[in-house]
Design a protein around this motif. Structure first.
Motif, PDB file in Angstrom:
ATOM      1  N   ALA A 285     -58.708 -13.321 -23.156  1.00  0.00           N
ATOM      2  CA  ALA A 285     -59.819 -14.196 -22.757  1.00  0.00           C
ATOM      3  C   ALA A 285     -59.351 -15.193 -21.698  1.00  0.00           C
ATOM      4  O   ALA A 285     -60.052 -15.466 -20.723  1.00  0.00           O
ATOM      5  CB  ALA A 285     -60.358 -14.929 -23.984  1.00  0.00           C
ATOM      6  N   TRP A 286     -58.123 -15.734 -21.865  1.00  0.00           N
ATOM      7  CA  TRP A 286     -57.612 -16.698 -20.902  1.00  0.00           C
ATOM      8  C   TRP A 286     -57.405 -16.062 -19.527  1.00  0.00           C
ATOM      9  O   TRP A 286     -57.734 -16.630 -18.494  1.00  0.00           O
ATOM     10  CB  TRP A 286     -56.299 -17.332 -21.390  1.00  0.00           C
ATOM     11  CG  TRP A 286     -55.689 -18.192 -20.339  1.00  0.00           C
ATOM     12  CD1 TRP A 286     -54.557 -17.961 -19.630  1.00  0.00           C
ATOM     13  CD2 TRP A 286     -56.228 -19.441 -19.828  1.00  0.00           C
ATOM     14  NE1 TRP A 286     -54.338 -18.968 -18.716  1.00  0.00           N
ATOM     15  CE2 TRP A 286     -55.354 -19.888 -18.819  1.00  0.00           C
ATOM     16  CE3 TRP A 286     -57.361 -20.197 -20.126  1.00  0.00           C
ATOM     17  CZ2 TRP A 286     -55.562 -21.064 -18.104  1.00  0.00           C
ATOM     18  CZ3 TRP A 286     -57.577 -21.374 -19.407  1.00  0.00           C
ATOM     19  CH2 TRP A 286     -56.683 -21.799 -18.425  1.00  0.00           C
ATOM     20  N   ASN A 287     -56.910 -14.825 -19.515  1.00  0.00           N
ATOM     21  CA  ASN A 287     -56.740 -14.118 -18.248  1.00  0.00           C
ATOM     22  C   ASN A 287     -58.116 -13.930 -17.582  1.00  0.00           C
ATOM     23  O   ASN A 287     -58.254 -14.049 -16.357  1.00  0.00           O
ATOM     24  CB  ASN A 287     -56.043 -12.776 -18.489  1.00  0.00           C
ATOM     25  CG  ASN A 287     -55.334 -12.236 -17.251  1.00  0.00           C
ATOM     26  OD1 ASN A 287     -54.910 -11.102 -17.216  1.00  0.00           O
ATOM     27  ND2 ASN A 287     -55.211 -13.038 -16.227  1.00  0.00           N
ATOM     28  N   GLY A 288     -59.116 -13.670 -18.429  1.00  0.00           N
ATOM     29  CA  GLY A 288     -60.495 -13.559 -17.916  1.00  0.00           C
ATOM     30  C   GLY A 288     -60.944 -14.863 -17.287  1.00  0.00           C
ATOM     31  O   GLY A 288     -61.529 -14.879 -16.183  1.00  0.00           O
ATOM     32  N   ILE A 289     -60.656 -15.976 -17.947  1.00  0.00           N
ATOM     33  CA  ILE A 289     -61.028 -17.299 -17.410  1.00  0.00           C
ATOM     34  C   ILE A 289     -60.334 -17.540 -16.064  1.00  0.00           C
ATOM     35  O   ILE A 289     -60.961 -17.984 -15.094  1.00  0.00           O
ATOM     36  CB  ILE A 289     -60.630 -18.418 -18.415  1.00  0.00           C
ATOM     37  CG1 ILE A 289     -61.541 -18.413 -19.645  1.00  0.00           C
ATOM     38  CG2 ILE A 289     -60.607 -19.785 -17.740  1.00  0.00           C
ATOM     39  CD1 ILE A 289     -62.897 -19.045 -19.456  1.00  0.00           C
ATOM     40  N   GLU A 290     -59.053 -17.218 -15.994  1.00  0.00           N
ATOM     41  CA  GLU A 290     -58.299 -17.453 -14.743  1.00  0.00           C
ATOM     42  C   GLU A 290     -58.917 -16.644 -13.595  1.00  0.00           C
ATOM     43  O   GLU A 290     -59.050 -17.129 -12.472  1.00  0.00           O
ATOM     44  CB  GLU A 290     -56.826 -17.046 -14.923  1.00  0.00           C
ATOM     45  CG  GLU A 290     -56.057 -17.951 -15.897  1.00  0.00           C
ATOM     46  CD  GLU A 290     -54.935 -18.731 -15.207  1.00  0.00           C
ATOM     47  OE1 GLU A 290     -55.225 -19.449 -14.241  1.00  0.00           O
ATOM     48  OE2 GLU A 290     -53.787 -18.620 -15.655  1.00  0.00           O
ATOM     49  N   LYS A 291     -59.288 -15.405 -13.901  1.00  0.00           N
ATOM     50  CA  LYS A 291     -59.878 -14.548 -12.856  1.00  0.00           C
ATOM     51  C   LYS A 291     -61.260 -15.055 -12.460  1.00  0.00           C
ATOM     52  O   LYS A 291     -61.633 -15.027 -11.280  1.00  0.00           O
ATOM     53  CB  LYS A 291     -59.943 -13.103 -13.336  1.00  0.00           C
ATOM     54  CG  LYS A 291     -58.563 -12.490 -13.440  1.00  0.00           C
ATOM     55  CD  LYS A 291     -58.581 -10.999 -13.592  1.00  0.00           C
ATOM     56  CE  LYS A 291     -57.152 -10.504 -13.393  1.00  0.00           C
ATOM     57  NZ  LYS A 291     -57.043  -9.088 -13.275  1.00  0.00           N
ATOM     58  N   LEU A 292     -61.995 -15.497 -13.467  1.00  0.00           N
ATOM     59  CA  LEU A 292     -63.338 -16.021 -13.209  1.00  0.00           C
ATOM     60  C   LEU A 292     -63.262 -17.246 -12.295  1.00  0.00           C
ATOM     61  O   LEU A 292     -64.027 -17.378 -11.336  1.00  0.00           O
ATOM     62  CB  LEU A 292     -63.958 -16.406 -14.559  1.00  0.00           C
ATOM     63  CG  LEU A 292     -65.469 -16.449 -14.670  1.00  0.00           C
ATOM     64  CD1 LEU A 292     -66.090 -15.122 -14.301  1.00  0.00           C
ATOM     65  CD2 LEU A 292     -65.876 -16.828 -16.090  1.00  0.00           C
ATOM     66  N   LYS A 293     -62.308 -18.123 -12.578  1.00  0.00           N
ATOM     67  CA  LYS A 293     -62.163 -19.343 -11.768  1.00  0.00           C
ATOM     68  C   LYS A 293     -61.815 -19.004 -10.321  1.00  0.00           C
ATOM     69  O   LYS A 293     -62.267 -19.657  -9.390  1.00  0.00           O
ATOM     70  CB  LYS A 293     -61.044 -20.206 -12.348  1.00  0.00           C
ATOM     71  CG  LYS A 293     -61.440 -21.031 -13.551  1.00  0.00           C
ATOM     72  CD  LYS A 293     -60.270 -21.954 -13.824  1.00  0.00           C
ATOM     73  CE  LYS A 293     -60.310 -22.635 -15.126  1.00  0.00           C
ATOM     74  NZ  LYS A 293     -59.022 -23.252 -15.454  1.00  0.00           N
ATOM     75  N   GLU A 294     -60.972 -17.966 -10.147  1.00  0.00           N
ATOM     76  CA  GLU A 294     -60.560 -17.572  -8.791  1.00  0.00           C
ATOM     77  C   GLU A 294     -61.567 -16.631  -8.144  1.00  0.00           C
ATOM     78  O   GLU A 294     -61.456 -16.320  -6.961  1.00  0.00           O
ATOM     79  CB  GLU A 294     -59.214 -16.831  -8.852  1.00  0.00           C
ATOM     80  CG  GLU A 294     -58.036 -17.711  -9.165  1.00  0.00           C
ATOM     81  CD  GLU A 294     -57.531 -18.462  -7.940  1.00  0.00           C
ATOM     82  OE1 GLU A 294     -57.315 -17.818  -6.892  1.00  0.00           O
ATOM     83  OE2 GLU A 294     -57.368 -19.691  -8.036  1.00  0.00           O
ATOM     84  N   GLY A 295     -62.477 -16.116  -8.959  1.00  0.00           N
ATOM     85  CA  GLY A 295     -63.468 -15.159  -8.433  1.00  0.00           C
ATOM     86  C   GLY A 295     -62.863 -13.818  -8.081  1.00  0.00           C
ATOM     87  O   GLY A 295     -63.296 -13.151  -7.151  1.00  0.00           O
ATOM     88  N   ILE A 296     -61.821 -13.412  -8.837  1.00  0.00           N
ATOM     89  CA  ILE A 296     -61.221 -12.098  -8.537  1.00  0.00           C
ATOM     90  C   ILE A 296     -61.339 -11.163  -9.748  1.00  0.00           C
ATOM     91  O   ILE A 296     -61.313 -11.612 -10.886  1.00  0.00           O
ATOM     92  CB  ILE A 296     -59.730 -12.196  -8.124  1.00  0.00           C
ATOM     93  CG1 ILE A 296     -58.920 -12.969  -9.164  1.00  0.00           C
ATOM     94  CG2 ILE A 296     -59.572 -12.789  -6.756  1.00  0.00           C
ATOM     95  CD1 ILE A 296     -57.422 -12.905  -8.924  1.00  0.00           C
ATOM     96  N   GLY A 297     -61.458  -9.874  -9.452  1.00  0.00           N
ATOM     97  CA  GLY A 297     -61.453  -8.854 -10.505  1.00  0.00           C
ATOM     98  C   GLY A 297     -62.664  -8.885 -11.419  1.00  0.00           C
ATOM     99  O   GLY A 297     -62.568  -8.490 -12.581  1.00  0.00           O
ATOM    100  N   ILE A 298     -63.814  -9.339 -10.898  1.00  0.00           N
ATOM    101  CA  ILE A 298     -65.027  -9.401 -11.737  1.00  0.00           C
ATOM    102  C   ILE A 298     -65.961  -8.251 -11.343  1.00  0.00           C
ATOM    103  O   ILE A 298     -66.320  -8.124 -10.173  1.00  0.00           O
ATOM    104  CB  ILE A 298     -65.753 -10.753 -11.546  1.00  0.00           C
ATOM    105  CG1 ILE A 298     -64.770 -11.895 -11.781  1.00  0.00           C
ATOM    106  CG2 ILE A 298     -66.957 -10.870 -12.480  1.00  0.00           C
ATOM    107  CD1 ILE A 298     -65.178 -13.178 -11.113  1.00  0.00           C
ATOM    108  N   LEU A 299     -66.298  -7.441 -12.329  1.00  0.00           N
ATOM    109  CA  LEU A 299     -67.152  -6.287 -12.035  1.00  0.00           C
ATOM    110  C   LEU A 299     -68.558  -6.537 -12.562  1.00  0.00           C
ATOM    111  O   LEU A 299     -68.733  -6.855 -13.732  1.00  0.00           O
ATOM    112  CB  LEU A 299     -66.607  -5.025 -12.714  1.00  0.00           C
ATOM    113  CG  LEU A 299     -65.186  -4.577 -12.367  1.00  0.00           C
ATOM    114  CD1 LEU A 299     -64.846  -3.286 -13.106  1.00  0.00           C
ATOM    115  CD2 LEU A 299     -65.053  -4.369 -10.859  1.00  0.00           C
TER     116      LEU A 299
END
Ligand code: KG4
Ligand code: ZN
Length: 429
Positions: free
Chosen positions: A377-391
């Motif tokens: 979940a934390w890795n998801g948050i980090e990606k969400l904040k950076e706007g990367i890897g979101i499908l």
């Protein structure tokens, strides 16, 4: 903003701070830092905190967690298959798959219930899709795809090792770049973390992982039959017995002493230990499943050899990074994570190296070192904040049992052929 919303955020914050494992080890988290970090995050994000559900099924743990962007654990649940696999003497993939199938719905539901967040309030769902056991990864992905369809949420596919590497940032504001050592039952690697999905691989195991060999040695020694170790993983049992043993009773050759790189190897060490055990079994005329009288000494010797091998490769990685300017000149950090990182002897051996090289050693608490839904979940948050890897459309997404980790520069490390200065690896118990 309603006061009930604010109070639920406060409640969640208090709950999760209460859960942080405090430990007297020097390498554990400084609560003051944690408080400052969380306060900063809260002031930035109180208006619309993003919330991610994370799902982990890459190996033998079914984990789920709901986390907000300040790293507050709003809900979590974990089902470990350890006891089942201990009895069968190792992970049997179809058994792991069946157990994931039986537990995934309950585990996800428990995490959501505890968080009091409904799936429609989630910003995204993050799930491990690589690397791992195909049959296990498949269960998590299939379940996730159903949820995504039902609630129409974005999907963040997660690399299990990247998640391990970045968990530390949930509880400590460690900045990129930092050095990370991941040691578990399935992996052994050392890398520079330059960003959320940006790693330089300095070295990795050429054969088995350290947790794997500790598990195999423990099985060979029938430690499951040892009254003090019946519910422990192999690594835990070895650590426990080693405390009462004398490592100097057995000589074990340190692996890869003539290879001036940062790769690891444990298979040869396992063969050495197996030969010693076979010899001792003959001498003591013991039957299968009986415990050798020198079991504590064997545990101490193998633990020490694993620890010093890991520490030496880490030492070379630090010197390589310094030579190439890959880490900050001041406050450079080494993060150690993965199931084997919960071993205190190994941590203290690595700390000899970090002390000698002026690096800070950071280890997440044991609960976050092993597999869990929180790190996903934390890795998801980090990606969400950076706007990367979101499908936004997960169609065609597949799990990948084998997956590279970062850009491999282990060849450059080998070329540099750094000789290590002598360091005394002596741990006082
Ligand atoms: O990270 P993890 O939960 O799962 C993966 O392998 O990905 O790590 C599990 C491994 C097992 O091999 C277990 O024996 C080892 O971590 N382990 C330990 C200790 N606790 C767990 N190894 C050494 N000392 C420990 N205290
Ligand atoms: Zn893992």
């Amino acid at each position: 903003m309603s006061s009930s919303f604010l109070s639920s955020i406060r409640r969640a914050c208090n709950q999760s701070v209460g859960k942080i494992v405090l430990n007297s080890d020097r390498c554990y988290w400084n609560l003051k830092c944690l408080g400052r970090y969380r306060a900063a995050c809260t002031s930035q994000t109180a208006l619309q905190p993003r919330i991610v559900l994370g799902i982990e099924t890459s190996c033998d743990d079914t984990g789920a967690a709901v986390i907000d962007e300040a790293g507050r654990i709003l809900g979590e649940s974990l089902h470990s298959q350890k006891e089942v696999h201990l009895k069968t003497g190792g992970i049997i993939p179809p058994v792991a798959q069946r157990l994931h199938k039986e537990n995934i719905h309950r585990v996800v539901q428990e995490a959501l219930d505890m968080s009091r967040i409904s799936p429609s309030e989630l910003s995204a769902i993050a799930t491990t899709i690589k690397p791992g056991l195909a049959l296990s990864l498949g269960v998590g992905l299939e379940y996730t795809l159903k949820l995504l369809k039902q609630y129409n949420k974005p999907f963040i596919p997660i690399h299990h090792m990247e998640a391990h590497a970045l968990t530390v940032r949930m509880i400590h504001p460690v900045q990129f770049p930092f050095l990370v050592l991941l040691v578990s039952g399935g992996h052994c690697l050392i890398a520079v973390a330059n960003g959320i999905s940006d790693f330089l691989l300095l070295g990795q195991s050429l054969d088995e992982a350290p947790g794997d060999i500790l598990d195999k040695v423990a099985r060979r020694l029938s430690l499951i039959e040892h009254p003090e170790c019946t519910t422990m993983s192999g690594g835990q049992a070895i650590e426990h017995l080693a405390k009462q043993g004398d490592r100097k009773k057995f000589y074990l050759k340190s692996p890869m002493a003539q290879h001036f790189d940062c790769n690891f190897s444990f298979a040869g060490l396992r063969n050495q230990v197996t030969q010693i055990i076979t010899k001792k079994e003959k001498e003591e005329d013991i039957q299968k499943c009986q415990i050798l009288s020198c079991v504590n000494d064997i545990a101490a010797a193998v633990q020490h050899t694993v620890a010093s091998h890991i520490a030496k490769r880490t030492h070379r990685a630090i010197l390589f990074c310094k030579m190439k300017g890959l880490l900050p000149q001041s406050n450079a950090a080494l993060v150690v994570s993965g199931g084997v990182a919960s071993n205190r002897y190994i941590r203290r051996t690595v700390q000899i190296v970090t002390d000698a090289t002026g690096m800070a050693l950071l280890c997440p608490p044991p609960k976050l070192c092993t597999d869990n839904g929180v790190m996903i979940a934390w890795n998801g948050i980090e990606k969400l904040k950076e706007g990367i890897g979101i499908l936004h459309n997960p169609e065609g997404i597949c799990y990948e049992p084998k997956a590279a980790f970062g850009a491999d520069i282990s060849g450059q490390v080998k070329e540099a052929a750094i000789k290590l200065p002598y360091l005394k690896m002596k741990i006082r118990e």
